[in-house]
Design an enzyme around this catalytic site. Structure first.
Site, PDB file in Angstrom:
ATOM      1  N   ASP A   1      19.700  38.488  -6.143  1.00 56.34           N
ATOM      2  CA  ASP A   1      19.730  39.434  -5.038  1.00 56.34           C
ATOM      3  C   ASP A   1      20.040  40.820  -5.577  1.00 56.34           C
ATOM      4  O   ASP A   1      20.520  40.976  -6.706  1.00 56.34           O
ATOM      5  CB  ASP A   1      20.789  39.024  -4.011  1.00 56.34           C
ATOM      6  CG  ASP A   1      20.547  39.644  -2.635  1.00 56.34           C
ATOM      7  OD1 ASP A   1      19.508  40.302  -2.468  1.00 56.34           O
ATOM      8  OD2 ASP A   1      21.384  39.473  -1.744  1.00 56.34           O
TER       9      ASP A   1
ATOM     10  N   GLU B   1      16.655  44.359  -6.451  1.00 51.19           N
ATOM     11  CA  GLU B   1      16.263  42.948  -6.342  1.00 51.19           C
ATOM     12  C   GLU B   1      15.474  42.509  -7.571  1.00 51.19           C
ATOM     13  O   GLU B   1      15.685  41.408  -8.109  1.00 51.19           O
ATOM     14  CB  GLU B   1      15.442  42.752  -5.065  1.00 51.19           C
ATOM     15  CG  GLU B   1      16.277  42.849  -3.808  1.00 51.19           C
ATOM     16  CD  GLU B   1      15.449  43.058  -2.557  1.00 51.19           C
ATOM     17  OE1 GLU B   1      16.013  42.901  -1.458  1.00 51.19           O
ATOM     18  OE2 GLU B   1      14.251  43.405  -2.661  1.00 51.19           O
TER      19      GLU B   1
ATOM     20  N   ASP C   1      16.058  36.062  -1.117  1.00 47.40           N
ATOM     21  CA  ASP C   1      15.812  36.419   0.281  1.00 47.40           C
ATOM     22  C   ASP C   1      14.982  37.691   0.405  1.00 47.40           C
ATOM     23  O   ASP C   1      14.848  38.238   1.501  1.00 47.40           O
ATOM     24  CB  ASP C   1      17.118  36.542   1.065  1.00 47.40           C
ATOM     25  CG  ASP C   1      18.068  37.577   0.502  1.00 47.40           C
ATOM     26  OD1 ASP C   1      17.631  38.726   0.302  1.00 47.40           O
ATOM     27  OD2 ASP C   1      19.242  37.255   0.268  1.00 47.40           O
TER      28      ASP C   1
ATOM     29  N   ASP D   1      24.273  37.298  -3.512  1.00 45.54           N
ATOM     30  CA  ASP D   1      24.611  38.442  -2.658  1.00 45.54           C
ATOM     31  C   ASP D   1      26.026  38.943  -2.949  1.00 45.54           C
ATOM     32  O   ASP D   1      26.267  40.150  -3.058  1.00 45.54           O
ATOM     33  CB  ASP D   1      24.476  38.011  -1.194  1.00 45.54           C
ATOM     34  CG  ASP D   1      24.980  39.071  -0.228  1.00 45.54           C
ATOM     35  OD1 ASP D   1      24.179  39.925   0.168  1.00 45.54           O
ATOM     36  OD2 ASP D   1      26.174  39.032   0.130  1.00 45.54           O
TER      37      ASP D   1
ATOM     38  N   HIS E   1       1.600  57.127  16.188  1.00 42.93           N
ATOM     39  CA  HIS E   1       0.368  57.480  15.489  1.00 42.93           C
ATOM     40  C   HIS E   1       0.336  58.962  15.124  1.00 42.93           C
ATOM     41  O   HIS E   1       1.068  59.788  15.675  1.00 42.93           O
ATOM     42  CB  HIS E   1      -0.838  57.156  16.372  1.00 42.93           C
ATOM     43  CG  HIS E   1      -0.826  57.895  17.675  1.00 42.93           C
ATOM     44  ND1 HIS E   1      -1.245  59.204  17.802  1.00 42.93           N
ATOM     45  CD2 HIS E   1      -0.427  57.518  18.916  1.00 42.93           C
ATOM     46  CE1 HIS E   1      -1.111  59.605  19.040  1.00 42.93           C
ATOM     47  NE2 HIS E   1      -0.613  58.603  19.755  1.00 42.93           N
TER      48      HIS E   1
ATOM     49  N   GLU F   1      -0.740  52.465  24.955  1.00 47.58           N
ATOM     50  CA  GLU F   1      -0.086  53.529  25.701  1.00 47.58           C
ATOM     51  C   GLU F   1      -0.271  53.318  27.202  1.00 47.58           C
ATOM     52  O   GLU F   1      -1.129  52.554  27.658  1.00 47.58           O
ATOM     53  CB  GLU F   1      -0.646  54.885  25.268  1.00 47.58           C
ATOM     54  CG  GLU F   1      -0.036  56.111  25.952  1.00 47.58           C
ATOM     55  CD  GLU F   1       1.469  56.242  25.785  1.00 47.58           C
ATOM     56  OE1 GLU F   1       2.191  55.439  26.414  1.00 47.58           O
ATOM     57  OE2 GLU F   1       1.914  57.142  25.051  1.00 47.58           O
TER      58      GLU F   1
END
Length: 443
Positions: free
Chosen positions: A12, A53, A84, A133, A247, A323
């Protein structure tokens, strides 16, 4: 013939700021006994989550190799990597493209450590990765004190004892885990367990962390029903995180004309296309997006397509993200609507149940549609980070519902073209607004 040695590597990495002070952790486990065979952790300075990671993966593979003198020979060692980080697992498995310049050399380095046939990759939910972790957090804590992680000072093995028993570990010789199975395990884990606070990868939820909430904070309000006290609400593990992208500009945007789902469906302008490329680059640099979902309208599909091309992902179309239909107001400015349909405009501004002239949608109707879409998507993408490319009204509605704010709050939010917001949804129905109207990628 000598049987290969078999190990499980769990790794991790985390960044408190993304990019920010970062560290990694890795542990090598005997899959038969569940015994910890080796640990590694390091504070690596300022870096992103994904860099940390990958560094953890490299350290774990090297630690496994060091335990077997002839590990580089084919058939001498089999390693099941469990992480993970969906991004690392999918990229190292060859299912996702590696486009980011920071990731390519790290992935290549990891691939050179052992023969490709010796390593398989499996995604696991965060609560199954507690040991690595904890090591990553110990490394970051040490870095904050101006020191490096020391094995003699680590309590990770003791603190996480029992979290991964021998029975819990999959056989190394079996087929690698797939994305669907990993997602199913994540949903099961979210439904039945409570994850620890302050885990190393919590900051991944915020795509533009300079404006995001601190890692590990609890949800601030219920998505539906009565809000709960922010710091008292339980954190039930990795949330479904929606990165909400409006957008890019069309020809109607700078003129502030009503542009909904009942009008001309305009394309992106030259400015809008440039905005789409800029946000695509920013999201690629952060590396946290796992899926892309878009409104069916052209301006969103074009924006989503630019991001998808950079990330190597597909775009799923979701009609519920379209929308509002502004009826007879489509293409008009606010002043023009005031002049032509003044009474209807006043009603619309005064009540969420009032619809635009000519059979448009009311805010109440849009809220029901968006809430139903939210519920479908949070179930589908539990524990994952998803880019939703949509419009002003759906984004404001998601934020308003997450905060438990009244409908009139819609008129008190600014939402620029190509801006990024983010909301995280937890297994108990609570939501946390992480970001609103960030446009730093456009500067």
């Amino acid at each position: 013939m000598t049987q290969p040695r078999q190990f499980v590597v769990e790794a991790d990495g985390g960044s408190r700021g993304n990019p920010g002070p970062a560290g990694y952790g890795a542990v090598v486990i005997d899959p038969v006994t569940g015994e910890t065979l080796a640990e590694a952790a390091e504070y690596i300075g300022v870096a992103t989550n994904n860099v940390a990671e990958y560094k953890g993966l490299i350290a774990g593979l090297r630690a496994a190799k060091a335990l077997v003198p002839d590990a580089s020979a084919d058939g001498a060692l089999l390693v099941r990597v469990r992480m993970d980080s969906k991004l690392v697992v999918e990229q190292m498995s060859g299912r996702w493209k590696i486009k980011h310049p920071d990731m390519k050399p790290l992935a290549a380095e990891a691939a050179r450590i052992l023969p490709p046939s010796a390593v398989t990759y499996e995604w696991i939910p965060r609560e199954k990765n507690k040991h690595a972790d904890r090591l990553a957090n110990e490394a970051m804590d040490a870095g904050r004190r101006g020191k490096q992680w020391e094995p003699s000072a680590s309590t990770a093995s003791l603190d996480t004892r029992g979290s991964a028993s021998a029975m819990d570990l999959p056989p190394v010789s079996g087929p690698p885990g797939d994305a669907a199975a990993g997602a199913a395990r994540a949903r099961a884990a979210l439904a039945g367990r409570t994850a620890p606070e302050g885990t190393a990868d919590t900051a991944q939820a915020a795509p533009v962390p300079t404006s995001a909430a601190p890692a590990g904070t609890a949800p601030v309000a219920a998505a539906t029903g009565a809000p709960q006290a922010g710091w008292a609400a339980p954190d039930l593990g990795a949330p479904a995180t929606f990165v909400l992208l409006r957008h890019g500009e069309t020809a109607l945007t700078p003129e502030k004309r009503f542009s909904g789902s009942g009008g001309s469906d305009p394309e992106l302008s030259a400015t809008g296309r440039r905005q789409a490329e800029l946000i695509a680059g920013a999201l690629a640099a952060r590396g946290t997006i796992e899926e892309i979902v878009s409104s069916p309208l052209r301006r969103c599909r074009e924006t989503a397509g630019a991001v998808a091309a950079r990330l190597g992902l597909e775009v799923r179309i979701e009609d519920g993200l379209r929308e509002t239909d502004f009826g007879a107001w489509e293409g008009l400015t606010f002043a023009e609507v005031r002049e032509r349909h003044g009474a209807d405009l006043d009603a619309w501004l005064g009540s969420a149940k009032a619809a635009p002239t000519g059979g448009g949608e009311s805010f109440a109707e849009v809220a029901r549609r968006v809430a139903a879409t939210r519920d479908r998507l949070t179930t589908r993408y539990a524990g994952r980070t998803v880019l939703l490319v949509t419009h002003v009204t759906p984004i404001k509605t998601l934020v308003r519902l997450a905060l438990g704010a009244p409908p009139e709050a819609m008129f008190r939010m600014e939402l620029s073209a190509a801006s990024v917001s983010a909301v995280a949804y937890y297994a108990d129905g609570n939501a946390s607004v992480r970001l609103l109207n960030d446009t730093s990628h456009l500067r």
